[in-house]
Design an enzyme around this catalytic site. Structure first.
Site, PDB file in Angstrom:
ATOM      1  N   TYR A  36       0.836  -1.202   0.000  1.00  0.00           N
ATOM      2  CA  TYR A  36       0.000   0.000   0.000  1.00  0.00           C
ATOM      3  C   TYR A  36       0.869   1.248   0.000  1.00  0.00           C
ATOM      4  O   TYR A  36       0.641   2.195  -0.759  1.00  0.00           O
ATOM      5  CB  TYR A  36      -0.909  -0.019   1.231  1.00  0.00           C
ATOM      6  CG  TYR A  36      -1.765   1.207   1.419  1.00  0.00           C
ATOM      7  CD1 TYR A  36      -2.969   1.349   0.733  1.00  0.00           C
ATOM      8  CD2 TYR A  36      -1.380   2.220   2.301  1.00  0.00           C
ATOM      9  CE1 TYR A  36      -3.766   2.473   0.913  1.00  0.00           C
ATOM     10  CE2 TYR A  36      -2.174   3.349   2.490  1.00  0.00           C
ATOM     11  CZ  TYR A  36      -3.360   3.467   1.794  1.00  0.00           C
ATOM     12  OH  TYR A  36      -4.145   4.582   1.972  1.00  0.00           O
ATOM     13  N   LYS A  50       0.925   4.187  -2.955  1.00  0.00           N
ATOM     14  CA  LYS A  50       0.549   5.580  -2.701  1.00  0.00           C
ATOM     15  C   LYS A  50       1.741   6.523  -2.902  1.00  0.00           C
ATOM     16  O   LYS A  50       1.579   7.657  -3.374  1.00  0.00           O
ATOM     17  CB  LYS A  50      -0.020   5.733  -1.293  1.00  0.00           C
ATOM     18  CG  LYS A  50      -1.396   5.105  -1.116  1.00  0.00           C
ATOM     19  CD  LYS A  50      -2.431   5.750  -2.035  1.00  0.00           C
ATOM     20  CE  LYS A  50      -3.836   5.250  -1.748  1.00  0.00           C
ATOM     21  NZ  LYS A  50      -4.848   5.848  -2.656  1.00  0.00           N
TER      22      LYS A  50
END
Length: 231
Positions: free
Chosen positions: A138, A142
């Site tokens: 993740y 991002k």
């Protein structure tokens, strides 16, 4: 006309509704997602099995020669795992698909269909400015979106003249899914999707729009949300 990539997620639905309800300009809202959004003026359905180029082709086929005032990518998701976790690679692949792939396709749509002086919004995360050892897939995805924003804001990025690209960086959004999985949290520190959606409409209409390349931190305390330009 606003195109919302991820128009069927909790934030995407709020964005669609906010544009449809705007008392300013008369907006048409186009949803792009794996399922149809019946509240949008038009809904473009893509498949999670499509390649990046295939997703772009599906969207462009429906758009034709249409021009857009804003392209807002709020697609995404969350998955955890550190380097020792057996699910880390599959989770990282998923995070890349739902965050980076969608942002890149949104950028290509903007390059071809955004009007001059239009707005492109991507979605990053405050937690991913630094290390994210418990959710490395993740965090990597991002962080890539954060970098993509900077690249798109630079000269010769391929975006139309005068357009702006802005990255919103929430901490936790107040969504039904988050409440279900974190029922004992302090919801007064979670950012309401309606507040984000209202701000995106304002920016799309040219009101208080941050400069291109800005990263905007979304912070909520005691139920009050602020939008702070980090850089």
């Amino acid at each position: 006309v606003c195109l919302v990539y991820g128009g069927c997620g909790a934030l995407g639905r709020s964005v669609i509704s906010a544009f449809r309800a705007s008392a300013g300009a008369e907006w048409s809202a186009v949803s792009v997602d794996v399922v149809e959004n019946a509240d949008a003026n038009e809904s473009i359905t893509i498949s999670p099995d499509q390649t990046w180029d295939e997703q772009l082709a599906t969207v462009q086929e429906r758009l034709g020669d249409s021009k857009l005032d804003s392209v807002i990518c709020v697609a995404g998701g969350w998955a955890g795992g550190n380097a020792a976790s057996k699910e880390t690679l599959s989770n990282a692949e998923l995070m890349w698909k739902v965050s980076v792939m969608t942002s890149m396709v949104a950028a290509r749509v903007a390059a071809e269909h955004l009007k001059e002086n239009g707005l492109l919004v991507l979605t990053g995360a405050q937690a991913c400015v630094g290390g994210t050892p418990g959710m490395i897939g993740y965090g990597a995805a991002k962080a890539a979106v954060h970098q993509l924003t900077q690249s798109l804001a630079a000269a010769d990025s391929g975006l139309p003249s005068g357009s702006a690209v802005v990255c919103i960086r929430p901490i936790i959004l107040d969504t039904p899914m988050n409440r279900r999985f974190m029922p004992n949290s302090d919801f007064s520190t979670w950012t309401p999707t309606a507040a984000v959606a209202e701000k995106l409409v304002q920016w799309s209409e040219g009101s208080d729009r941050p400069s291109s390349g800005s990263a905007v931190n979304l912070t909520t305390r005691a139920g009050e949300t602020t939008f702070e330009i980090a850089h």
